[in-house]
Motif scaffolding. Structure first.
Motif, short mmCIF file in Angstrom:
data_model
loop_
_atom_site.label_atom_id
_atom_site.label_comp_id
_atom_site.label_asym_id
_atom_site.label_seq_id
_atom_site.Cartn_x
_atom_site.Cartn_y
_atom_site.Cartn_z
N TRP A 186 -5.60 6.81 -2.65
CA TRP A 186 -6.76 6.79 -1.76
C TRP A 186 -7.32 8.18 -1.55
CZ3 TRP A 186 -8.90 2.31 -0.52
CH2 TRP A 186 -8.12 1.16 -0.62
N ILE A 207 -4.87 5.51 3.85
CA ILE A 207 -5.26 4.12 3.61
C ILE A 207 -6.26 3.71 4.68
CG2 ILE A 207 -4.46 1.75 3.32
CD1 ILE A 207 -1.62 2.99 2.88
N GLU A 220 0.79 -1.24 0.00
CA GLU A 220 0.00 0.00 0.00
C GLU A 220 0.83 1.30 0.00
OE1 GLU A 220 -3.03 0.52 -0.64
OE2 GLU A 220 -3.80 -1.52 -0.57
N ASN A 273 -9.81 -1.17 3.94
CA ASN A 273 -9.08 -1.81 2.86
C ASN A 273 -8.55 -3.18 3.27
OD1 ASN A 273 -7.32 -2.05 0.40
ND2 ASN A 273 -5.73 -1.81 1.94
#
Length: 218
Positions: free
Chosen positions: A164, A169, A153, A173
């Motif tokens: 995002w 984040i 990520e 997720n």
């Protein structure tokens, strides 16, 4: 000759990822290697297909199902934000359909098979009845897949893989990854005699090391 071919498969993959790792870690070459990311994914896909010794109908049907399902999950995720949170793909990962890079469907297959390999490897010496062995493989493989995403990520954002909303984040997720991974693993466990060789595990391990190091160098 067979031993040489066997070694080459692993050596070539390792060399390509090492070169990419160095190229992305050096500021002067970073932008060039970002542009080469789609080629790296194509190489990964080629090596995965090349490593399959025998394409049975069952394995082909499994791969096609995971590809379609994985791709549609990403489409739903991008369009609605329901599964993973609100995000959008950049241009680094190449050709898109419905705003989702096609390679994402294939990557679900590669990551799933690699995680299943390591889950089975970790649990191989435990004496368990078939039900509990399958249940633990499903859980462990899903955790491995989610763990890999955790390390991807931060790098995905900096390399324009995806972005995002608000540059944060969401915890959703990882929960979404875990749930989808469990569903894919349950599907995989319904298939009988589907052998997964070490190369699938190797591809998973290479990606994990690749993103682990990039988290340090970028």
């Amino acid at each position: 000759m067979k031993v040489l071919n066997y070694l080459n498969k692993y050596a070539v993959t390792g060399i390509v990822f090492t070169v990419g790792l160095i190229g992305l870690s050096i500021p002067a070459s970073k932008q060039l290697f970002i542009q080469l990311v789609p080629l790296n994914f194509l190489f990964l896909i080629f090596m995965f297909i090349y490593s399959i010794k025998k394409w049975t109908f069952q394995f082909f049907a499994f791969s096609l199902t995971v590809f379609v399902a994985g791709f549609l999950v990403e489409v739903i995720g991008v369009k609605t934000g329901f599964i993973f949170g609100y995000y959008s793909y950049g241009n680094t990962l190449g050709f898109k359909i419905w705003d989702v890079p096609v390679v994402m469907g294939i990557n679900w297959i590669i990551v799933l098979l690699g995680a299943i390999y390591w889950a089975n490897y970790i649990l191989k010496n435990l004496s368990l009845n078939p039900f509990w062995r399958k249940a633990l493989v499903i859980l462990l493989s899903s955790l491995l897949m989610t763990g890999l995403d955790y390390f991807i990520e931060p790098i995905a954002i900096s390399l324009d893989f995806w972005h995002w909303e608000g540059n944060l984040i969401p915890l959703r997720n990882y929960f979404g990854w875990l749930v989808i991974s469990i569903l894919f693993n349950i599907f995989a466990q319904t298939l009988n005699k589907m052998k997964i060789d070490f190369f699938s595990g190797y591809l998973f391990l290479v990606q994990l090391v690749f993103f682990l190091i990039l988290n340090i160098t970028l």
